[in-house]
Scaffold this motif. Structure first.
Motif, PDB file in Angstrom:
ATOM      1  N   ALA A 141      40.640  50.210  56.819  1.00 22.61           N
ATOM      2  CA  ALA A 141      40.552  48.836  56.333  1.00 22.61           C
ATOM      3  C   ALA A 141      40.614  48.838  54.815  1.00 22.61           C
ATOM      4  CB  ALA A 141      39.262  48.182  56.806  1.00 22.61           C
ATOM      5  N   ILE A 142      41.415  47.945  54.261  1.00 25.14           N
ATOM      6  CA  ILE A 142      41.580  47.811  52.820  1.00 25.14           C
ATOM      7  C   ILE A 142      41.196  46.397  52.424  1.00 25.14           C
ATOM      8  CG2 ILE A 142      43.248  47.820  50.917  1.00 25.14           C
ATOM      9  CD1 ILE A 142      44.896  49.839  52.666  1.00 25.14           C
ATOM     10  N   VAL A 143      40.389  46.267  51.374  1.00 26.17           N
ATOM     11  CA  VAL A 143      40.004  44.953  50.868  1.00 26.17           C
ATOM     12  C   VAL A 143      40.326  44.911  49.383  1.00 26.17           C
ATOM     13  CG1 VAL A 143      38.162  43.259  50.577  1.00 26.17           C
ATOM     14  CG2 VAL A 143      38.133  44.800  52.559  1.00 26.17           C
ATOM     15  N   ASN A 144      41.157  43.956  48.991  1.00 23.95           N
ATOM     16  CA  ASN A 144      41.520  43.769  47.590  1.00 23.95           C
ATOM     17  C   ASN A 144      40.695  42.624  47.008  1.00 23.95           C
ATOM     18  OD1 ASN A 144      43.625  45.744  47.628  1.00 23.95           O
ATOM     19  ND2 ASN A 144      44.960  44.267  48.647  1.00 23.95           N
ATOM     20  N   ILE A 145      39.972  42.897  45.926  1.00 21.43           N
ATOM     21  CA  ILE A 145      39.187  41.857  45.281  1.00 21.43           C
ATOM     22  C   ILE A 145      40.078  41.187  44.239  1.00 21.43           C
ATOM     23  CG2 ILE A 145      37.071  41.276  44.062  1.00 21.43           C
ATOM     24  CD1 ILE A 145      36.649  42.509  46.857  1.00 21.43           C
ATOM     25  N   ALA A 146      40.455  39.957  44.515  1.00 24.74           N
ATOM     26  CA  ALA A 146      41.350  39.209  43.632  1.00 24.74           C
ATOM     27  C   ALA A 146      40.530  38.204  42.819  1.00 24.74           C
ATOM     28  CB  ALA A 146      42.436  38.517  44.449  1.00 24.74           C
ATOM     29  N   SER A 147      40.911  36.949  42.816  1.00 22.77           N
ATOM     30  CA  SER A 147      40.228  35.916  42.039  1.00 22.77           C
ATOM     31  C   SER A 147      40.783  34.565  42.447  1.00 22.77           C
ATOM     32  CB  SER A 147      40.465  36.136  40.539  1.00 22.77           C
ATOM     33  OG  SER A 147      40.074  35.004  39.783  1.00 22.77           O
ATOM     34  N   ILE A 148      39.956  33.514  42.300  1.00 21.57           N
ATOM     35  CA  ILE A 148      40.511  32.177  42.524  1.00 21.57           C
ATOM     36  C   ILE A 148      41.548  31.859  41.447  1.00 21.57           C
ATOM     37  CG2 ILE A 148      38.524  31.283  43.767  1.00 21.57           C
ATOM     38  CD1 ILE A 148      37.726  29.785  41.186  1.00 21.57           C
ATOM     39  N   GLY A 149      41.572  32.652  40.373  1.00 22.81           N
ATOM     40  CA  GLY A 149      42.637  32.491  39.397  1.00 22.81           C
ATOM     41  C   GLY A 149      44.007  32.715  39.996  1.00 22.81           C
ATOM     42  N   GLY A 150      44.081  33.543  41.036  1.00 24.78           N
ATOM     43  CA  GLY A 150      45.343  33.776  41.718  1.00 24.78           C
ATOM     44  C   GLY A 150      45.761  32.650  42.627  1.00 24.78           C
ATOM     45  N   LEU A 151      44.877  31.667  42.797  1.00 27.53           N
ATOM     46  CA  LEU A 151      45.155  30.500  43.633  1.00 27.53           C
ATOM     47  C   LEU A 151      45.229  29.211  42.816  1.00 27.53           C
ATOM     48  CD1 LEU A 151      42.611  31.369  46.468  1.00 27.53           C
ATOM     49  CD2 LEU A 151      45.106  31.523  46.647  1.00 27.53           C
ATOM     50  N   SER A 152      45.097  29.351  41.497  1.00 27.17           N
ATOM     51  CA  SER A 152      45.060  28.183  40.635  1.00 27.17           C
ATOM     52  C   SER A 152      45.782  28.511  39.332  1.00 27.17           C
ATOM     53  CB  SER A 152      43.603  27.759  40.385  1.00 27.17           C
ATOM     54  OG  SER A 152      42.862  28.824  39.809  1.00 27.17           O
ATOM     55  N   ALA A 153      45.542  27.734  38.299  1.00 33.03           N
ATOM     56  CA  ALA A 153      46.195  27.970  37.013  1.00 33.03           C
ATOM     57  C   ALA A 153      45.164  27.856  35.903  1.00 33.03           C
ATOM     58  CB  ALA A 153      47.327  26.969  36.794  1.00 33.03           C
TER      59      ALA A 153
END
Length: 266
Positions: A141-153
């Protein structure tokens, strides 16, 4: 530290690698995984802080100091995981962050390249290594910690947000490529109380959120455990947004900030 789940031992006998694990979300995740039975390899740049973090966990933790962008660090960390259990069961790509940032049209390209290298290229390097050295044969299992920045501007964070958006799509691509034996998912946190967000006025920001509080590192660690465990066994290619309702406040933030600071008009 987040409390262990009622069925403690969800990761019993497994091996996990957590990058960016000397503090914040990474350390909270490493601690929770160890409490659930995993041997955890902690990766980070600050050797002293990393050693202290591993010592706080105990014998279930191994520290590997180095840059996540360095292939030598990747080799040493995967070696440590394999030495502990013979496999790499879980990979948490948590390391990341914004370099000097600003408008995309004006920033030096070296800063844009640095954001992509740390937040997008490095996670792929870790995934490729985990796949080649263990997961191709045993799954994982792989989990990438991204950000709500990747869903917004977000303002003045163009390179970081673009890299995180790429990480979210790469999550979907890899889930399609590596299933069914390997699951790949992502988490998109909002503002979490860590050293990286210390400049944020937490109290003021919390007042405009539906949940009424800032996120804690354990909020993200709990979700990472779910995505790493058998409880999410039919979930892949997905992103869990954990932001206290930040994104659903679109169109409501203006009034919220006015109420907090007494500025502007409706």
């Amino acid at each position: 530290m987040a409390a262990a789940s009622p069925d403690k031992g969800q990761l019993q006998g497994r091996s996990a690698i957590v990058t960016g694990a000397s503090r914040g979300i990474g350390l909270a995740t490493a601690r929770l995984f160890a409490a659930e039975g995993a041997h955890v390899v902690l990766v980070g740049r600050d050797a002293g802080r990393l050693d202290a973090a591993a010592a706080s966990i105990g014998a279930a933790a191994t520290a590997v100091a180095g840059s996540v962008e360095d292939t030598d660090t990747i080799a040493r960390a995967t070696d440590a995981a394999l030495a502990a259990t013979g496999r790499i069961d879980v990979l948490i790509n948590n390391a990341g962050g914004p370099p000097p940032d600003g408008p995309l049209v004006a920033m030096p390209m070296r800063d844009f390249d640095a954001a992509l290298s740390l937040n997008l290229r490095a996670p792929l390097l870790w995934i490729r290594a985990a796949w080649a050295r263990s997961m191709r044969e045993h799954g994982g299992a792989i989990v990438n910690i991204a950000s709500i920045g990747g869903l917004s501007a977000p303002r003045a964070m163009g390179a970081y947000a673009t890299a995180k958006a790429g990480l979210l799509h790469m999550t979907r691509m890899l889930a399609a490529e590596l299933g069914p034996a390997i699951r790949v998912n992502a988490i998109a946190p909002g503002v979490v109380r860590t050293d990286a967000t210390a400049a944020v006025d937490y109290d003021a920001f919390a007042r405009i959120l539906p949940m009424g509080r800032i996120g804690e590192a354990d909020d993200i660690a709990d979700a990472a455990l779910f995505l790493a465990s058998a409880r999410s066994g039919w979930i892949t290619g997905e992103t869990i947004t954990i932001d206290g309702g930040t994104l659903i406040q679109t169109g409501r933030l203006k009034r919220g900030w006015q109420d907090d600071y007494g500025k502007g008009e409706d």
